[in-house]
Design a protein around this motif. Structure first.
Motif, PDB file in Angstrom:
ATOM      1  N   LEU A 100       0.839  -1.150   0.097  1.00  0.00           N
ATOM      2  CA  LEU A 100      -0.106  -0.186  -0.163  1.00  0.00           C
ATOM      3  C   LEU A 100       0.997   1.230   0.047  1.00  0.00           C
ATOM      4  CD1 LEU A 100      -2.732   1.567   0.341  1.00  0.00           C
ATOM      5  CD2 LEU A 100      -2.696   1.214   2.808  1.00  0.00           C
ATOM      6  N   ALA A 101       2.127   1.295   0.681  1.00  0.00           N
ATOM      7  CA  ALA A 101       2.960   2.534   0.915  1.00  0.00           C
ATOM      8  C   ALA A 101       3.277   2.677  -0.399  1.00  0.00           C
ATOM      9  CB  ALA A 101       3.871   2.095   1.819  1.00  0.00           C
ATOM     10  N   TRP A 102       3.801   1.604  -1.349  1.00  0.00           N
ATOM     11  CA  TRP A 102       4.444   1.767  -2.676  1.00  0.00           C
ATOM     12  C   TRP A 102       3.509   2.312  -3.791  1.00  0.00           C
ATOM     13  CZ3 TRP A 102       9.135   1.822  -4.740  1.00  0.00           C
ATOM     14  CH2 TRP A 102      10.433   0.945  -3.950  1.00  0.00           C
ATOM     15  N   VAL A 103       2.141   2.087  -3.414  1.00  0.00           N
ATOM     16  CA  VAL A 103       1.198   2.498  -4.457  1.00  0.00           C
ATOM     17  C   VAL A 103       0.928   4.129  -3.832  1.00  0.00           C
ATOM     18  CG1 VAL A 103      -1.140   2.388  -5.480  1.00  0.00           C
ATOM     19  CG2 VAL A 103       0.431   0.278  -5.038  1.00  0.00           C
ATOM     20  N   ALA A 104       0.522   4.118  -2.611  1.00  0.00           N
ATOM     21  CA  ALA A 104      -0.092   5.546  -2.118  1.00  0.00           C
ATOM     22  C   ALA A 104       1.113   6.647  -2.248  1.00  0.00           C
ATOM     23  CB  ALA A 104      -0.779   5.299  -0.848  1.00  0.00           C
ATOM     24  N   ALA A 105       2.181   6.185  -1.712  1.00  0.00           N
ATOM     25  CA  ALA A 105       3.334   7.516  -1.368  1.00  0.00           C
ATOM     26  C   ALA A 105       3.969   7.438  -2.684  1.00  0.00           C
ATOM     27  CB  ALA A 105       4.127   6.979  -0.253  1.00  0.00           C
ATOM     28  N   HIS A 106       4.289   6.213  -3.457  1.00  0.00           N
ATOM     29  CA  HIS A 106       5.306   6.288  -4.600  1.00  0.00           C
ATOM     30  C   HIS A 106       4.613   6.299  -5.982  1.00  0.00           C
ATOM     31  CE1 HIS A 106       8.507   6.197  -1.618  1.00  0.00           C
ATOM     32  NE2 HIS A 106       7.940   5.224  -1.041  1.00  0.00           N
ATOM     33  N   GLY A 107       3.421   5.898  -6.121  1.00  0.00           N
ATOM     34  CA  GLY A 107       2.951   5.835  -7.299  1.00  0.00           C
ATOM     35  C   GLY A 107       3.419   4.832  -7.905  1.00  0.00           C
ATOM     36  N   MET A 108       4.007   3.954  -7.477  1.00  0.00           N
ATOM     37  CA  MET A 108       4.474   2.691  -8.252  1.00  0.00           C
ATOM     38  C   MET A 108       4.213   1.187  -7.840  1.00  0.00           C
ATOM     39  SD  MET A 108       8.611   4.131  -7.429  1.00  0.00           S
ATOM     40  CE  MET A 108       9.472   2.768  -8.416  1.00  0.00           C
ATOM     41  N   GLY A 109       4.550   0.426  -8.592  1.00  0.00           N
ATOM     42  CA  GLY A 109       4.134  -0.975  -8.585  1.00  0.00           C
ATOM     43  C   GLY A 109       4.577  -1.544  -7.132  1.00  0.00           C
ATOM     44  N   ILE A 110       3.610  -2.335  -6.774  1.00  0.00           N
ATOM     45  CA  ILE A 110       3.999  -3.240  -5.644  1.00  0.00           C
ATOM     46  C   ILE A 110       5.213  -4.218  -5.650  1.00  0.00           C
ATOM     47  CG2 ILE A 110       1.662  -3.080  -4.750  1.00  0.00           C
ATOM     48  CD1 ILE A 110       1.450  -5.972  -5.521  1.00  0.00           C
ATOM     49  N   GLY A 111       5.497  -4.473  -6.993  1.00  0.00           N
ATOM     50  CA  GLY A 111       6.600  -5.305  -7.185  1.00  0.00           C
ATOM     51  C   GLY A 111       7.861  -4.697  -7.172  1.00  0.00           C
ATOM     52  N   TRP A 112       8.023  -3.538  -6.906  1.00  0.00           N
ATOM     53  CA  TRP A 112       9.345  -2.869  -6.656  1.00  0.00           C
ATOM     54  C   TRP A 112       9.708  -3.080  -5.220  1.00  0.00           C
ATOM     55  CZ3 TRP A 112      11.824  -2.173 -10.866  1.00  0.00           C
ATOM     56  CH2 TRP A 112      11.183  -1.824 -11.956  1.00  0.00           C
ATOM     57  N   SER A 113       8.835  -3.618  -4.092  1.00  0.00           N
ATOM     58  CA  SER A 113       9.390  -3.883  -2.978  1.00  0.00           C
ATOM     59  C   SER A 113      10.059  -5.146  -2.822  1.00  0.00           C
ATOM     60  CB  SER A 113       7.997  -4.021  -2.222  1.00  0.00           C
ATOM     61  OG  SER A 113       7.199  -4.886  -2.665  1.00  0.00           O
ATOM     62  N   SER A 114       9.721  -6.088  -4.168  1.00  0.00           N
ATOM     63  CA  SER A 114      10.328  -7.425  -4.205  1.00  0.00           C
ATOM     64  C   SER A 114      11.841  -7.369  -4.693  1.00  0.00           C
ATOM     65  CB  SER A 114       9.484  -8.188  -4.881  1.00  0.00           C
ATOM     66  OG  SER A 114       8.318  -8.337  -4.120  1.00  0.00           O
ATOM     67  N   SER A 115      12.025  -6.648  -5.927  1.00  0.00           N
ATOM     68  CA  SER A 115      13.328  -6.847  -6.596  1.00  0.00           C
ATOM     69  C   SER A 115      13.636  -5.669  -7.558  1.00  0.00           C
ATOM     70  CB  SER A 115      13.504  -8.305  -7.187  1.00  0.00           C
ATOM     71  OG  SER A 115      12.790  -8.384  -8.333  1.00  0.00           O
ATOM     72  N   VAL A 116      14.781  -5.947  -8.216  1.00  0.00           N
ATOM     73  CA  VAL A 116      14.879  -4.807  -9.172  1.00  0.00           C
ATOM     74  C   VAL A 116      14.251  -4.893 -10.625  1.00  0.00           C
ATOM     75  CG1 VAL A 116      17.273  -4.334  -8.192  1.00  0.00           C
ATOM     76  CG2 VAL A 116      16.922  -6.218  -9.972  1.00  0.00           C
ATOM     77  N   LEU A 117      13.575  -6.376 -10.701  1.00  0.00           N
ATOM     78  CA  LEU A 117      12.776  -6.578 -11.930  1.00  0.00           C
ATOM     79  C   LEU A 117      11.163  -6.234 -11.661  1.00  0.00           C
ATOM     80  CD1 LEU A 117      14.209  -9.900 -13.287  1.00  0.00           C
ATOM     81  CD2 LEU A 117      14.805  -7.481 -13.785  1.00  0.00           C
ATOM     82  N   GLY A 118      10.853  -5.770 -10.365  1.00  0.00           N
ATOM     83  CA  GLY A 118       9.522  -5.317  -9.943  1.00  0.00           C
ATOM     84  C   GLY A 118       8.585  -6.539  -9.856  1.00  0.00           C
ATOM     85  N   ARG A 119       9.279  -7.506  -9.350  1.00  0.00           N
ATOM     86  CA  ARG A 119       8.499  -8.880  -9.134  1.00  0.00           C
ATOM     87  C   ARG A 119       9.356  -9.883  -8.283  1.00  0.00           C
ATOM     88  NH1 ARG A 119      10.675 -12.576 -12.422  1.00  0.00           N
ATOM     89  NH2 ARG A 119      11.596 -11.847 -14.183  1.00  0.00           N
ATOM     90  N   LEU A 120       8.803 -10.731  -7.567  1.00  0.00           N
ATOM     91  CA  LEU A 120       9.521 -11.824  -6.894  1.00  0.00           C
ATOM     92  C   LEU A 120      10.081 -12.932  -8.052  1.00  0.00           C
ATOM     93  CD1 LEU A 120       7.709 -12.945  -3.814  1.00  0.00           C
ATOM     94  CD2 LEU A 120       9.868 -12.089  -3.848  1.00  0.00           C
ATOM     95  N   ARG A 121      11.400 -13.102  -7.919  1.00  0.00           N
ATOM     96  CA  ARG A 121      11.909 -13.950  -8.973  1.00  0.00           C
ATOM     97  C   ARG A 121      11.888 -15.341  -8.080  1.00  0.00           C
ATOM     98  NH1 ARG A 121      17.405 -10.297  -8.920  1.00  0.00           N
ATOM     99  NH2 ARG A 121      16.804 -10.600  -6.508  1.00  0.00           N
ATOM    100  N   TRP A 122      10.826 -16.116  -8.668  1.00  0.00           N
ATOM    101  CA  TRP A 122      10.533 -17.341  -8.081  1.00  0.00           C
ATOM    102  C   TRP A 122      11.807 -18.466  -8.136  1.00  0.00           C
ATOM    103  CZ3 TRP A 122       7.005 -17.452  -4.296  1.00  0.00           C
ATOM    104  CH2 TRP A 122       6.080 -16.662  -4.153  1.00  0.00           C
ATOM    105  N   ARG A 123      12.303 -18.408  -9.465  1.00  0.00           N
ATOM    106  CA  ARG A 123      13.376 -19.286  -9.685  1.00  0.00           C
ATOM    107  C   ARG A 123      14.565 -19.459  -8.848  1.00  0.00           C
ATOM    108  NH1 ARG A 123      18.108 -17.459 -12.078  1.00  0.00           N
ATOM    109  NH2 ARG A 123      18.232 -15.271 -12.521  1.00  0.00           N
ATOM    110  N   LEU A 124      14.739 -18.323  -7.935  1.00  0.00           N
ATOM    111  CA  LEU A 124      15.864 -18.214  -7.000  1.00  0.00           C
ATOM    112  C   LEU A 124      15.542 -18.758  -5.675  1.00  0.00           C
ATOM    113  CD1 LEU A 124      17.005 -14.578  -7.481  1.00  0.00           C
ATOM    114  CD2 LEU A 124      17.979 -16.502  -8.692  1.00  0.00           C
ATOM    115  N   PHE A 125      14.261 -19.184  -5.156  1.00  0.00           N
ATOM    116  CA  PHE A 125      13.780 -19.587  -4.044  1.00  0.00           C
ATOM    117  C   PHE A 125      14.490 -21.044  -3.658  1.00  0.00           C
ATOM    118  CE2 PHE A 125      10.670 -16.189  -4.109  1.00  0.00           C
ATOM    119  CZ  PHE A 125      11.002 -15.727  -2.767  1.00  0.00           C
ATOM    120  N   ARG A 126      14.328 -21.716  -4.696  1.00  0.00           N
ATOM    121  CA  ARG A 126      14.860 -23.540  -4.579  1.00  0.00           C
ATOM    122  C   ARG A 126      16.260 -23.388  -4.363  1.00  0.00           C
ATOM    123  NH1 ARG A 126      13.637 -28.541  -8.649  1.00  0.00           N
ATOM    124  NH2 ARG A 126      14.963 -30.044  -7.005  1.00  0.00           N
ATOM    125  N   PRO A 127      17.265 -22.970  -5.226  1.00  0.00           N
ATOM    126  CA  PRO A 127      18.660 -22.845  -5.022  1.00  0.00           C
ATOM    127  C   PRO A 127      19.085 -22.167  -3.689  1.00  0.00           C
ATOM    128  CG  PRO A 127      18.010 -21.444  -6.911  1.00  0.00           C
ATOM    129  CD  PRO A 127      17.003 -22.233  -6.426  1.00  0.00           C
TER     130      PRO A 127
END
Length: 319
Positions: free
Chosen positions: A90-117
């Motif tokens: 909510l803070a990313w959207v309301a305060a920055h006007g940016m997508g929530i994915g920027w809270s996860s990584s530099v690609l703007g989303r969670l990189r699920w392929r990294l979790f297993r290794p």
């Protein structure tokens, strides 16, 4: 009239590391401050509502002792922490006007392929360290194994289903939004990363109410390790794995061995050795994550599209 970039255009004119993602085209120092205030207020309300709901369901007596090997209490505690994830979004959207994915990584989303290794690396390093530390605590404190606690099956279910999300929530808050806000306020990127790591590690340790200085140092070192892998990988995935593997192992051991075996606090009489083992295990995880970069190739900077106006060429003056 103001020209607006078409949908899908990266919000950065030049590549940014994860901790400086907030410094987009619309960056202003006050946005992060508004976001932090929003997180504080909304999370307090959400957590209070969850606790009140738990009290209405009859969890009040157990909450008095905060017995985290009680499945109901652990579930309620984890749910109050998990609430931090949508609050950060909510803070990313309301305060920055940016997508929530920027809270996860530099690609703007969670990189699920990294979790297993990363999970395998954490089990080999941190898992071994926790096992040796628990064994050391049993030898030093001379506390017998009383066997599985009551409702051990329910405890396992709660741990498996909610503890990874609880761990992710703490990372979104401390190594995510709070670290990004602090680093964004500091002009020099390296200085910002260091200040953010030290500040959030201290706040993270204090938030866990350590009972002594050794436990504080153990949590502080954990925070530094989590910040290190965030910088090394450009996102929260490795830090979430570190946190989740640690918490799952700790709660499973606490439930399987009995409440008398020290799993959450540094055992008395072995503070230095316990913290040293913990630091070595977390340091090993940081090292193997760094070495895995050649194989996993995690993106460490945001995509960018320079929309800044080019300099206007002025005609040369005639003599």
């Amino acid at each position: 009239m103001r020209w607006v970039p078409p949908p899908g255009t990266p919000p950065h004119d030049e590549p940014r590391p994860y901790l400086r993602v907030m410094r987009s085209r619309t960056w202003a120092w006050w946005r992060a401050l508004v976001g932090l205030l929003l997180v504080l207020v909304v999370y307090t309300v959400a957590a209070t509502a969850i606790v009140l709901a738990g009290v209405l369901l009859g969890l009040d007596p157990a909450l008095d002792t905060l017995d985290l090997v009680d499945p109901a209490v652990l579930l309620l505690t984890n749910l109050t922490l998990i609430a931090a994830i949508p609050v950060v979004w909510l803070a990313w959207v309301a305060a920055h006007g940016m997508g929530i994915g920027w809270s996860s990584s530099v690609l703007g989303r969670l990189r699920w392929r990294l979790f297993r290794p990363y999970a395998l690396l954490a089990l080999v390093t941190l898992g071994v360290g926790i096992g040796v530390s628990v064994l050391l605590g049993m030898l030093v404190d001379d506390q017998p194994i009383t066997g599985p606690v009551e409702s051990f099956g329910w405890l396992l279910l709660v741990v498996v289903l909610t503890t990874p999300l609880q761990s992710a929530a703490e990372e979104y808050l401390f190594r995510g939004y709070l670290s990004q806000a602090i680093a964004g306020w500091i002009r020099a990127p390296r200085a910002g990363a260091v200040v953010a790591a030290v500040t959030t590690a201290a706040l993270f340790s204090a938030a866990h109410a350590p009972g002594d200085v050794w436990t504080f140092l153990d949590r502080f070192a954990f925070g530094l390790a989590a910040s290190a892998v965030v910088v090394l990988t450009g996102g929260l995935e490795a830090a979430i794995v570190l946190h989740a593997v640690n918490n799952v192992i700790v709660f499973v051991l606490a439930g399987a061995l009995g409440e008398g075996v020290a799993t959450e606090e540094v055992p008395q009489g072995a503070g230095v050795l316990f913290v040293l083992l913990s630091v070595l295990a977390m340091g090993a995880y940081v090292v193997v994550v760094a070495r895995s970069g050649r194989r996993l190739r995690p993106d460490r900077a945001t995509p960018a599209h320079d929309l800044r106006a080019p300099p206007v060429a002025l005609p040369a003056a005639r003599p």
